[in-house]
Design a protein around this motif. Structure first.
Motif, PDB file in Angstrom:
ATOM      1  N   ILE A  80       0.838  -1.202   0.000  1.00 20.00           N
ATOM      2  CA  ILE A  80       0.000   0.000   0.000  1.00 20.00           C
ATOM      3  C   ILE A  80       0.875   1.256   0.000  1.00 20.00           C
ATOM      4  N   GLY A  81       1.913   1.247   0.829  1.00 16.85           N
ATOM      5  CA  GLY A  81       2.813   2.392   0.908  1.00 16.85           C
ATOM      6  C   GLY A  81       3.527   2.651  -0.404  1.00 16.85           C
ATOM      7  N   VAL A  82       4.026   1.596  -1.032  1.00 20.32           N
ATOM      8  CA  VAL A  82       4.718   1.729  -2.313  1.00 20.32           C
ATOM      9  C   VAL A  82       3.787   2.276  -3.389  1.00 20.32           C
ATOM     10  N   MET A  83       2.559   1.760  -3.429  1.00 18.79           N
ATOM     11  CA  MET A  83       1.615   2.190  -4.465  1.00 18.79           C
ATOM     12  C   MET A  83       1.171   3.638  -4.251  1.00 18.79           C
ATOM     13  N   ILE A  84       0.981   4.030  -2.990  1.00 21.23           N
ATOM     14  CA  ILE A  84       0.612   5.423  -2.700  1.00 21.23           C
ATOM     15  C   ILE A  84       1.765   6.355  -3.066  1.00 21.23           C
ATOM     16  N   LEU A  85       2.978   5.977  -2.671  1.00 17.78           N
ATOM     17  CA  LEU A  85       4.147   6.789  -2.986  1.00 17.78           C
ATOM     18  C   LEU A  85       4.354   6.889  -4.493  1.00 17.78           C
ATOM     19  N   SER A  86       4.153   5.773  -5.197  1.00 18.08           N
ATOM     20  CA  SER A  86       4.293   5.772  -6.655  1.00 18.08           C
ATOM     21  C   SER A  86       3.260   6.675  -7.306  1.00 18.08           C
ATOM     22  N   ALA A  87       2.027   6.641  -6.774  1.00 17.06           N
ATOM     23  CA  ALA A  87       0.963   7.490  -7.316  1.00 17.06           C
ATOM     24  C   ALA A  87       1.286   8.968  -7.127  1.00 17.06           C
ATOM     25  N   ILE A  88       1.824   9.311  -5.960  1.00 20.55           N
ATOM     26  CA  ILE A  88       2.197  10.703  -5.683  1.00 20.55           C
ATOM     27  C   ILE A  88       3.305  11.157  -6.633  1.00 20.55           C
ATOM     28  N   ASN A  90       4.121   9.809  -9.550  1.00 22.82           N
ATOM     29  CA  ASN A  90       3.594   9.868 -10.919  1.00 22.82           C
ATOM     30  C   ASN A  90       2.809  11.155 -11.158  1.00 22.82           C
ATOM     31  N   PHE A  91       2.093  11.611 -10.133  1.00 18.69           N
ATOM     32  CA  PHE A  91       1.354  12.865 -10.238  1.00 18.69           C
ATOM     33  C   PHE A  91       2.313  14.040 -10.402  1.00 18.69           C
ATOM     34  N   ILE A  92       3.413  13.999  -9.624  1.00 20.37           N
ATOM     35  CA  ILE A  92       4.423  15.054  -9.715  1.00 20.37           C
ATOM     36  C   ILE A  92       5.076  15.068 -11.092  1.00 20.37           C
ATOM     37  N   LEU A  93       5.279  13.876 -11.641  1.00 17.64           N
ATOM     38  CA  LEU A  93       5.996  13.743 -12.908  1.00 17.64           C
ATOM     39  C   LEU A  93       5.081  13.773 -14.128  1.00 17.64           C
ATOM     40  N   LEU A 177      13.315   9.985  -8.817  1.00 17.38           N
ATOM     41  CA  LEU A 177      12.042  10.052  -8.099  1.00 17.38           C
ATOM     42  C   LEU A 177      11.252   8.748  -8.198  1.00 17.38           C
ATOM     43  N   ALA A 178      11.017   8.276  -9.422  1.00 22.00           N
ATOM     44  CA  ALA A 178      10.155   7.115  -9.620  1.00 22.00           C
ATOM     45  C   ALA A 178      10.794   5.818  -9.142  1.00 22.00           C
ATOM     46  N   LEU A 179      12.077   5.631  -9.427  1.00 24.66           N
ATOM     47  CA  LEU A 179      12.725   4.366  -9.090  1.00 24.66           C
ATOM     48  C   LEU A 179      13.546   4.440  -7.802  1.00 24.66           C
ATOM     49  N   GLY A 180      14.160   5.590  -7.553  1.00 23.49           N
ATOM     50  CA  GLY A 180      14.942   5.736  -6.330  1.00 23.49           C
ATOM     51  C   GLY A 180      14.065   5.977  -5.119  1.00 23.49           C
ATOM     52  N   VAL A 181      13.409   7.135  -5.114  1.00 21.62           N
ATOM     53  CA  VAL A 181      12.529   7.484  -3.990  1.00 21.62           C
ATOM     54  C   VAL A 181      11.311   6.565  -3.949  1.00 21.62           C
ATOM     55  N   GLY A 182      10.765   6.269  -5.133  1.00 23.18           N
ATOM     56  CA  GLY A 182       9.545   5.456  -5.200  1.00 23.18           C
ATOM     57  C   GLY A 182       9.697   4.059  -4.638  1.00 23.18           C
ATOM     58  N   GLY A 183      10.935   3.552  -4.631  1.00 20.18           N
ATOM     59  CA  GLY A 183      11.144   2.206  -4.106  1.00 20.18           C
ATOM     60  C   GLY A 183      11.813   2.153  -2.754  1.00 20.18           C
ATOM     61  N   CYS A 184      11.938   3.301  -2.079  1.00 21.75           N
ATOM     62  CA  CYS A 184      12.691   3.345  -0.821  1.00 21.75           C
ATOM     63  C   CYS A 184      12.028   2.569   0.313  1.00 21.75           C
ATOM     64  N   ILE A 185      10.735   2.292   0.173  1.00 18.08           N
ATOM     65  CA  ILE A 185      10.034   1.527   1.213  1.00 18.08           C
ATOM     66  C   ILE A 185      10.524   0.078   1.234  1.00 18.08           C
ATOM     67  N   LEU A 186      10.935  -0.447   0.084  1.00 16.15           N
ATOM     68  CA  LEU A 186      11.338  -1.850  -0.003  1.00 16.15           C
ATOM     69  C   LEU A 186      12.546  -2.180   0.878  1.00 16.15           C
ATOM     70  N   PRO A 187      13.649  -1.429   0.799  1.00 12.23           N
ATOM     71  CA  PRO A 187      14.770  -1.750   1.697  1.00 12.23           C
ATOM     72  C   PRO A 187      14.427  -1.541   3.166  1.00 12.23           C
ATOM     73  N   ILE A 188      13.494  -0.643   3.442  1.00 14.71           N
ATOM     74  CA  ILE A 188      13.076  -0.441   4.837  1.00 14.71           C
ATOM     75  C   ILE A 188      12.407  -1.697   5.376  1.00 14.71           C
ATOM     76  N   THR A 189      11.599  -2.367   4.519  1.00 15.75           N
ATOM     77  CA  THR A 189      10.958  -3.612   4.966  1.00 15.75           C
ATOM     78  C   THR A 189      12.000  -4.710   5.181  1.00 15.75           C
ATOM     79  N   TYR A 190      13.079  -4.667   4.387  1.00 15.87           N
ATOM     80  CA  TYR A 190      14.151  -5.653   4.618  1.00 15.87           C
ATOM     81  C   TYR A 190      14.848  -5.386   5.946  1.00 15.87           C
ATOM     82  N   ILE A 191      15.165  -4.125   6.205  1.00 20.04           N
ATOM     83  CA  ILE A 191      15.824  -3.767   7.470  1.00 20.04           C
ATOM     84  C   ILE A 191      14.975  -4.222   8.649  1.00 20.04           C
TER      85      ILE A 191
END
Length: 223
Positions: A80-88, A90-93, A177-191
């Motif tokens: 949910i977090g990744v999809m919301i962040l991606s939507a935000i 994508n809106f910016i871009l 933005l899209a790939l760097g920031v947009g995917g930052c939640i993933l490594p957090i879930t690993y940590i």
């Protein structure tokens, strides 16, 4: 002598990890986007997996375990977090972003694309894991645990974004933005879980949803 050989072994492991990382980073630049989905996925998958297996002496349970029930909540919230962040983002871009990866995907078989995606995302999560672990290991004492983790995530996500230049071009704003920031939640879930299967599943579900929607919209969703 024991300490010397121990340091040599550690250095060899680091070199092997870096070589695997570089092979994975370079592969998208030399393998065409079209017609080599599964082949490219296998190359980058083994290029990251083999060095990690070597570095861990075959004990993959240190970073990978079958997700338990307690991880389902993290996977759902992460998705949910990744999809919301991606939507935000994508809106910016919004405003006409060239996407050669999408064009290439439209020309591939849906079955091949999905199989390639399943394999490639294993590599992508391991690809990000290597610089994350190395940065944290080398900066832990000087920066402290929290700052070392933040630095590791920033650097690994930046490198991950740059590895997509062959797919998306040199649009650094989009990549970061899209790939760097947009995917930052993933490594957090690993940590949080110390289990690479968690960010992998989140990433896989997100990309499968996007791929199915894309192919369905184009009328290409057949197997």
């Amino acid at each position: 002598y024991f300490l010397y050989y121990l340091l040599v072994i550690i250095e060899i492991k680091i070199i092997v990890l870096v070589i695997g990382f570089l092979i994975t980073f370079i592969t998208p630049f030399v393998v065409p986007l079209e017609g080599f989905h599964i082949q490219k996925a296998l190359i980058v998958c083994f290029a990251t997996l083999i060095p990690i297996i070597y570095a861990l002496k075959g004990n993959l349970s240190m970073i990978f375990r079958v997700p338990q029930v307690k991880y389902i909540k993290i996977i759902i919230l992460g998705l949910i977090g990744v999809m919301i962040l991606s939507a935000i983002i994508n809106f910016i871009l919004t405003g006409g972003i060239g996407n050669t990866a999408t064009d290439a995907a439209m020309k591939g078989s849906p079955t091949v694309l999905i199989i390639g995606l399943i394999i490639q995302l294993i590599s992508e999560e391991l690809f990000k894991l290597i610089p994350l672990i190395l940065v944290v290991a080398f900066t832990y004492k000087s920066l402290g645990r929290k700052n070392a983790i933040i630095a590791g995530i920033v650097i690994s996500q930046l490198l991950f974004a740059l590895a997509h230049i062959p797919a998306y071009g040199f649009d650094l704003k989009f990549l970061i933005l899209a790939l760097g920031v947009g995917g930052c939640i993933l490594p957090i879930t690993y940590i949080h879980t110390k289990n690479v299967a968690v960010p992998y599943l989140i990433h896989l579900i997100e990309d499968l949803i996007g791929l199915v929607v894309m192919l369905g919209t184009a009328g290409l969703l057949f197997f």
